[in-house]
Design a protein around this motif. Structure first.
Motif, PDB file in Angstrom:
ATOM      1  N   ARG A   3      63.313  -5.716  21.314  1.00 16.84           N
ATOM      2  CA  ARG A   3      62.276  -5.988  20.308  1.00 16.84           C
ATOM      3  C   ARG A   3      60.909  -5.555  20.827  1.00 16.84           C
ATOM      4  N   ALA A  12      60.743  -1.799  20.585  1.00 17.09           N
ATOM      5  CA  ALA A  12      60.475  -1.315  19.226  1.00 17.09           C
ATOM      6  C   ALA A  12      58.983  -1.373  18.930  1.00 17.09           C
ATOM      7  N   GLU A  13      58.307  -2.412  19.428  1.00 15.98           N
ATOM      8  CA  GLU A  13      56.862  -2.527  19.205  1.00 15.98           C
ATOM      9  C   GLU A  13      56.113  -1.443  19.996  1.00 15.98           C
ATOM     10  N   ALA A  34      57.256   1.471  20.716  1.00 17.73           N
ATOM     11  CA  ALA A  34      57.474   2.725  19.993  1.00 17.73           C
ATOM     12  C   ALA A  34      56.585   2.792  18.748  1.00 17.73           C
ATOM     13  N   ARG A  35      56.455   1.652  18.074  1.00 19.30           N
ATOM     14  CA  ARG A  35      55.625   1.623  16.861  1.00 19.30           C
ATOM     15  C   ARG A  35      54.166   1.935  17.203  1.00 19.30           C
ATOM     16  N   LEU A  36      53.667   1.317  18.296  1.00 20.10           N
ATOM     17  CA  LEU A  36      52.276   1.564  18.704  1.00 20.10           C
ATOM     18  C   LEU A  36      52.105   3.026  19.124  1.00 20.10           C
ATOM     19  N   ALA A  86      53.704   5.554  18.011  1.00 21.68           N
ATOM     20  CA  ALA A  86      53.775   6.434  16.838  1.00 21.68           C
ATOM     21  C   ALA A  86      52.446   6.499  16.099  1.00 21.68           C
ATOM     22  N   GLU A  87      51.541   5.556  16.391  1.00 19.58           N
ATOM     23  CA  GLU A  87      50.221   5.593  15.745  1.00 19.58           C
ATOM     24  C   GLU A  87      49.322   6.658  16.367  1.00 19.58           C
TER      25      GLU A  87
END
Ligand SMILES: O=C(O)c1cc(=O)[nH]c(=O)n1[C@@H]1O[C@H](COP(=O)(O)O)[C@@H](O)[C@H]1O
Length: 273
Positions: A169, A172-173, A175-177, A179-180
């Motif tokens: 988890r 995933a965060e 990776a999300r950051l 991707a910004e």
């Protein structure tokens, strides 16, 4: 112009062909006094710099010496900057947002602009924001603890009821950051212990644009030959760190520290994808 942290590391990896991170965790018990500790630590830094993609002082060992230790830490950071070495401040900070802002100000701005900081996501993903923001604004980086190298990490980082582990988890965060952001590697990286070689391809795939920091080489038993799964083709995307295995490779022998750094570098290079 100074490159942002992740690019500076990647550039140095390509130019010097090294993905070793030299950890500088000086233990007072090894020395006559703090002056001896300071001198040896600075000597190890200088001797191992040609083999290092980055240097990682662990703040605990400097904090343990009080004000004197903090002065030594600042000297180590200044010497690393002079040598052109990216600095990872290993502090594993994390707190509610307003306090995180103060930590971020202290370690990612001003004289530490351009450095990276290890951060602990335990208080929630929003609490990462002040660190991420300070890193982005100051050309620095953060390494979020995703799956740590210690044997008891699974107490909290293993699989929970949702099926996804806490580590996944957090990944995933990260990776999300990432991707910004634009660019090859994002300012938000992740710690994944080198002691979990079988998990490295999984975490590599979960966080494609994160620089991974892999501690545990040497003293904690991880082997360079097992770590290829953390890297992208071309041998970028990860840093493997060893502290005791370099600084105390053979007592306080600085030549042995240099030789250990060279050996770790070569072992890593020999398994690059
Ligand atoms: O963030 C870190 O660097 C870190 C994360 C982790 O999961 N495990 C880990 O050992 N570390 C740090 O990496 C260093 C390991 O030291 P050695 O075992 O002597 O190489 C210490 O400074 C640890 O605090």
């Amino acid at each position: 112009m100074t490159l942002p942290f992740a690019q500076a590391v990647t550039e140095r990896t390509r130019t010097l062909n090294t993905r070793l991170c030299v950890g500088l965790d000086p233990r007072l018990g090894e020395y006559r006094d703090p002056a001896h500790l300071r001198q040896h630590t600075l000597e190890v830094l200088e001797a191992t710099a040609p083999y290092a993609a980055a240097v990682k002082p662990q703040l605990a060992f400097y904090e343990a010496l009080g004000l004197t230790g903090m002065q030594i830490l600042e000297e180590v950071c200044a010497a690393a900057r002079t040598l052109g070495l990216p600095v990872i401040l290993d502090a594993k900070r994390g707190d509610i947002g307003s306090t995180a802002e103060a930590y971020a100000q202290g370690w990612l701005t001003g004289r530490h602009a351009g450095a990276a900081l290890t951060v602990n996501p335990f208080l929630g993903f929003q609490t990462l924001q002040p660190f991420v923001q300070a890193a982005r604004e100051n050309g620095g980086g953060v390494f979020v603890l995703v799956k740590t190298s210690n044997p008891d990490q699974a107490d909290l980082q293993g699989e929970g009821r949702s099926g996804a582990s806490v580590s996944e988890r957090v990944a995933a965060e990260v990776a999300r950051l990432g991707a910004e952001e634009e660019g090859e590697y994002a300012s938000v990286g992740a710690v994944v212990g080198a002691t979990h070689p079988d998990d490295l391809p999984h975490f590599r795939a979960l966080m494609p644009r994160a620089l991974l920091l892999l501690p545990g080489l040497g003293a904690q038993g991880a082997k360079a030959s097992d770590l290829a799964g953390a890297f992208h083709a071309g041998g970028t995307g990860a840093l493997v760190s060893a502290s005791r295995g370099v600084q105390y490779a053979a007592g306080l022998d600085v030549a042995a520290a240099r030789a250990a750094a060279q050996t770790f570098r070569d072992e890593l290079n020999s398994v690059m994808p």
